[in-house]
Scaffold this motif. Structure first.
Motif, PDB file in Angstrom:
ATOM      1  N   ASP A 147       1.179   1.750  14.245  1.00  0.00           N
ATOM      2  CA  ASP A 147       1.099   3.077  13.881  1.00  0.00           C
ATOM      3  C   ASP A 147       2.288   3.753  14.220  1.00  0.00           C
ATOM      4  OD1 ASP A 147       0.911   2.824  16.448  1.00  0.00           O
ATOM      5  OD2 ASP A 147      -0.993   4.173  17.010  1.00  0.00           O
ATOM      6  N   HIS A 148       3.526   2.999  14.427  1.00  0.00           N
ATOM      7  CA  HIS A 148       4.867   3.555  14.527  1.00  0.00           C
ATOM      8  C   HIS A 148       5.280   4.533  13.491  1.00  0.00           C
ATOM      9  CE1 HIS A 148       8.645   3.987  16.665  1.00  0.00           C
ATOM     10  NE2 HIS A 148       9.204   3.591  15.428  1.00  0.00           N
ATOM     11  N   PHE A 149       5.252   3.596  12.321  1.00  0.00           N
ATOM     12  CA  PHE A 149       5.521   4.325  10.929  1.00  0.00           C
ATOM     13  C   PHE A 149       4.285   4.912  10.112  1.00  0.00           C
ATOM     14  CE2 PHE A 149       9.623   2.020  11.654  1.00  0.00           C
ATOM     15  CZ  PHE A 149      10.345   2.905  11.867  1.00  0.00           C
ATOM     16  N   PHE A 150       3.372   4.009  10.289  1.00  0.00           N
ATOM     17  CA  PHE A 150       2.084   4.436   9.703  1.00  0.00           C
ATOM     18  C   PHE A 150       1.258   5.500  10.622  1.00  0.00           C
ATOM     19  CE2 PHE A 150       2.351   0.182   7.821  1.00  0.00           C
ATOM     20  CZ  PHE A 150       2.271   0.337   6.342  1.00  0.00           C
ATOM     21  N   THR A 151       1.889   6.538  10.753  1.00  0.00           N
ATOM     22  CA  THR A 151       1.150   7.748  11.624  1.00  0.00           C
ATOM     23  C   THR A 151       0.034   8.156  10.814  1.00  0.00           C
ATOM     24  OG1 THR A 151       2.688   9.251  10.408  1.00  0.00           O
ATOM     25  CG2 THR A 151       3.442   8.390  12.377  1.00  0.00           C
ATOM     26  N   ASP A 152      -0.941   8.916  11.591  1.00  0.00           N
ATOM     27  CA  ASP A 152      -2.048   9.309  11.063  1.00  0.00           C
ATOM     28  C   ASP A 152      -1.919  10.099   9.527  1.00  0.00           C
ATOM     29  OD1 ASP A 152      -2.761   8.796  13.423  1.00  0.00           O
ATOM     30  OD2 ASP A 152      -3.702  10.193  14.082  1.00  0.00           O
ATOM     31  N   ASP A 153      -0.721  10.780   9.630  1.00  0.00           N
ATOM     32  CA  ASP A 153      -0.885  11.522   8.293  1.00  0.00           C
ATOM     33  C   ASP A 153      -0.568  10.601   7.251  1.00  0.00           C
ATOM     34  OD1 ASP A 153      -1.709  13.875   9.422  1.00  0.00           O
ATOM     35  OD2 ASP A 153       0.132  14.955   9.665  1.00  0.00           O
ATOM     36  N   VAL A 154       0.467   9.857   7.460  1.00  0.00           N
ATOM     37  CA  VAL A 154       1.004   9.104   6.536  1.00  0.00           C
ATOM     38  C   VAL A 154      -0.061   7.994   6.024  1.00  0.00           C
ATOM     39  CG1 VAL A 154       2.655   6.943   5.959  1.00  0.00           C
ATOM     40  CG2 VAL A 154       3.517   8.998   7.303  1.00  0.00           C
ATOM     41  N   SER A 155      -0.693   7.441   6.861  1.00  0.00           N
ATOM     42  CA  SER A 155      -1.910   6.482   6.425  1.00  0.00           C
ATOM     43  C   SER A 155      -2.845   7.227   5.619  1.00  0.00           C
ATOM     44  CB  SER A 155      -2.613   6.063   7.665  1.00  0.00           C
ATOM     45  OG  SER A 155      -1.773   5.309   8.679  1.00  0.00           O
ATOM     46  N   LYS A 156      -3.117   8.508   5.872  1.00  0.00           N
ATOM     47  CA  LYS A 156      -4.143   9.263   5.041  1.00  0.00           C
ATOM     48  C   LYS A 156      -3.536   9.598   3.734  1.00  0.00           C
ATOM     49  CE  LYS A 156      -6.776  11.454   8.755  1.00  0.00           C
ATOM     50  NZ  LYS A 156      -6.819  13.104   9.148  1.00  0.00           N
ATOM     51  N   GLU A 157      -2.279   9.855   3.437  1.00  0.00           N
ATOM     52  CA  GLU A 157      -1.538  10.042   2.516  1.00  0.00           C
ATOM     53  C   GLU A 157      -1.776   8.820   1.500  1.00  0.00           C
ATOM     54  OE1 GLU A 157       2.188  12.053   1.813  1.00  0.00           O
ATOM     55  OE2 GLU A 157       1.889  12.894   3.689  1.00  0.00           O
ATOM     56  N   ILE A 158      -1.374   7.534   2.092  1.00  0.00           N
ATOM     57  CA  ILE A 158      -1.570   6.267   1.332  1.00  0.00           C
ATOM     58  C   ILE A 158      -2.908   5.904   0.922  1.00  0.00           C
ATOM     59  CG2 ILE A 158      -1.090   3.982   1.475  1.00  0.00           C
ATOM     60  CD1 ILE A 158       1.210   4.424   3.469  1.00  0.00           C
ATOM     61  N   ALA A 159      -3.849   6.432   1.500  1.00  0.00           N
ATOM     62  CA  ALA A 159      -5.241   5.817   1.410  1.00  0.00           C
ATOM     63  C   ALA A 159      -5.554   6.937   0.174  1.00  0.00           C
ATOM     64  CB  ALA A 159      -6.302   6.347   2.509  1.00  0.00           C
ATOM     65  N   ALA A 160      -5.260   8.267   0.381  1.00  0.00           N
ATOM     66  CA  ALA A 160      -5.204   9.199  -0.741  1.00  0.00           C
ATOM     67  C   ALA A 160      -4.924   8.545  -2.051  1.00  0.00           C
ATOM     68  CB  ALA A 160      -4.956  10.683  -0.408  1.00  0.00           C
ATOM     69  N   LEU A 161      -3.600   8.086  -2.076  1.00  0.00           N
ATOM     70  CA  LEU A 161      -2.893   7.783  -3.207  1.00  0.00           C
ATOM     71  C   LEU A 161      -3.465   6.352  -3.697  1.00  0.00           C
ATOM     72  CD1 LEU A 161      -0.298   7.916  -5.132  1.00  0.00           C
ATOM     73  CD2 LEU A 161       0.823   6.102  -3.509  1.00  0.00           C
ATOM     74  N   ALA A 162      -4.028   5.377  -3.008  1.00  0.00           N
ATOM     75  CA  ALA A 162      -4.667   4.339  -3.358  1.00  0.00           C
ATOM     76  C   ALA A 162      -6.043   4.762  -4.067  1.00  0.00           C
ATOM     77  CB  ALA A 162      -5.380   3.430  -2.159  1.00  0.00           C
ATOM     78  N   LYS A 163      -6.756   5.797  -3.710  1.00  0.00           N
ATOM     79  CA  LYS A 163      -7.878   6.355  -4.657  1.00  0.00           C
ATOM     80  C   LYS A 163      -7.325   6.708  -5.997  1.00  0.00           C
ATOM     81  CE  LYS A 163     -11.617   9.645  -4.270  1.00  0.00           C
ATOM     82  NZ  LYS A 163     -12.672   9.777  -3.571  1.00  0.00           N
ATOM     83  N   LYS A 164      -6.332   7.612  -5.854  1.00  0.00           N
ATOM     84  CA  LYS A 164      -5.846   8.209  -7.002  1.00  0.00           C
ATOM     85  C   LYS A 164      -5.205   7.217  -8.022  1.00  0.00           C
ATOM     86  CE  LYS A 164      -2.994  11.919  -8.296  1.00  0.00           C
ATOM     87  NZ  LYS A 164      -1.415  12.390  -8.105  1.00  0.00           N
ATOM     88  N   SER A 165      -4.898   6.284  -7.544  1.00  0.00           N
ATOM     89  CA  SER A 165      -4.336   4.962  -8.356  1.00  0.00           C
ATOM     90  C   SER A 165      -5.279   3.870  -8.849  1.00  0.00           C
ATOM     91  CB  SER A 165      -3.327   4.511  -7.723  1.00  0.00           C
ATOM     92  OG  SER A 165      -2.264   5.093  -7.012  1.00  0.00           O
ATOM     93  N   ASP A 166      -6.518   4.165  -8.428  1.00  0.00           N
ATOM     94  CA  ASP A 166      -7.804   3.380  -8.909  1.00  0.00           C
ATOM     95  C   ASP A 166      -7.681   1.994  -8.277  1.00  0.00           C
ATOM     96  OD1 ASP A 166      -9.248   5.245 -10.255  1.00  0.00           O
ATOM     97  OD2 ASP A 166      -8.069   5.016 -12.193  1.00  0.00           O
ATOM     98  N   ALA A 167      -7.042   2.042  -7.099  1.00  0.00           N
ATOM     99  CA  ALA A 167      -7.496   0.985  -6.258  1.00  0.00           C
ATOM    100  C   ALA A 167      -8.668   0.316  -5.948  1.00  0.00           C
ATOM    101  CB  ALA A 167      -6.357   0.768  -5.051  1.00  0.00           C
ATOM    102  N   PHE A 168      -8.769  -0.958  -5.874  1.00  0.00           N
ATOM    103  CA  PHE A 168     -10.366  -1.252  -5.427  1.00  0.00           C
ATOM    104  C   PHE A 168     -10.805  -0.952  -3.961  1.00  0.00           C
ATOM    105  CE2 PHE A 168     -13.493  -4.789  -3.918  1.00  0.00           C
ATOM    106  CZ  PHE A 168     -14.410  -4.398  -5.087  1.00  0.00           C
ATOM    107  N   GLY A 169      -9.748  -0.977  -3.319  1.00  0.00           N
ATOM    108  CA  GLY A 169      -9.919  -0.547  -1.779  1.00  0.00           C
ATOM    109  C   GLY A 169      -8.659  -0.572  -0.789  1.00  0.00           C
ATOM    110  N   ILE A 170      -8.672  -0.306   0.358  1.00  0.00           N
ATOM    111  CA  ILE A 170      -7.713  -0.204   1.446  1.00  0.00           C
ATOM    112  C   ILE A 170      -7.788  -1.226   2.436  1.00  0.00           C
ATOM    113  CG2 ILE A 170      -7.241   2.045   0.870  1.00  0.00           C
ATOM    114  CD1 ILE A 170      -8.596   2.943   3.611  1.00  0.00           C
TER     115      ILE A 170
END
Ligand code: 3DU
Length: 226
Positions: free
Chosen positions: A130-153
């Motif tokens: 969680d040093h670079f994957f801070t709470d906000d960054v992780s959430k942004e990546i998860a949101a991008l995964a969803k927007k990109s139609d990934a199957f999961g995180i």
């Protein structure tokens, strides 16, 4: 396209085996021992560099194979990597999300061509994860995964509270697979309760004297929640 790619991930036991042994004989022996108790087998650099990518089709006789290459490059390179992985018979690939929307979209597009799936790392499970994957960054990546139609995180079983928060970000459409159970200290039950679909378990199963007994314990732990 390989037929193995047509395999749809179905949650039966909720367990994905992380197979980080480095020789083919152990890889096949352990996977055959636990087959039926795992819904998928995750391979990565340790096993593939040790044996070659052809291990994927051999393992896919037992369970769908997820290639954990944490792909993180420009779209063209990502596409070339994904093509190899799916042609080799893998059913899914794990990629990084911090590379941004174009890279992610290219991975999903390539996977789709083969009937494969993409999981996006949203936060890592080790203490430094969680040093670079801070709470906000992780959430942004998860949101991008969803927007990109990934199957999961991929979300950390060592921090179930984060699994819960990331589940809230992606809603019910995407799957969550969670490493960090067992050797890294995470609990299978807590992780599933927090919203993960599958726990990823490596060392505590493949290093056990009896991998099947160990996988059975995790299966029972998850079953008790239902
Ligand atoms: O700690 P274990 O031996 O149960 O294995 C966990 C597996 O999941 C291992 O292959 C590791 O490379 C992978 N992984 C994480 O542990 C944490 C992540 O955030 C992403 C992948």
């Amino acid at each position: 396209n390989s037929n193995a790619n047509a395999t749809v991930f179905q949650r039966k036991t909720g367990i994905i085996l992380a197979l980080d042994v480095t020789d083919e004989a152990s890889a096949l022996e352990i996977t055959s021992e636990v087959s039926g108790l795992i819904d998928a087998v995750k391979i990565g650099y340790p096993l593939v560099l040790g044996t070659g990518l052809q291990i994927a089709s051999k393992l896919s006789k037992y369970a769908p194979v997820i290639a954990d290459f944490k792909v993180a490059d420009i779209p063209n390179t990502d596409r070339l990597i994904c093509e190899h992985v799916f042609k080799a018979g893998c059913a899914a690939i794990i990629v990084q999300g911090f590379t941004g929307p174009d890279s992610l979209t290219e991975c999903v597009k390539t996977a789709d061509e083969f009937g494969g799936k993409v999981f996006v790392v949203s936060e890592m499970s080790h203490p430094g994860g969680d040093h670079f994957f801070t709470d906000d960054v992780s959430k942004e990546i998860a949101a991008l995964a969803k927007k990109s139609d990934a199957f999961g995180i991929v979300a950390p079983a060592t921090r179930p509270e984060r699994v819960k928060e990331l589940r809230a970000v992606i809603g019910g459409d995407l799957k969550i697979i969670s490493p960090g159970v067992g050797a890294q200290g995470g609990s299978a039950a807590d992780t599933i309760k927090a919203g993960a679909d599958w726990v990823i378990v490596g060392r505590s199963i493949y290093n056990a004297e009896n991998p099947r007994d160990e996988a059975m314990k995790v299966k029972v732990e998850i079953e008790k929640l239902i």
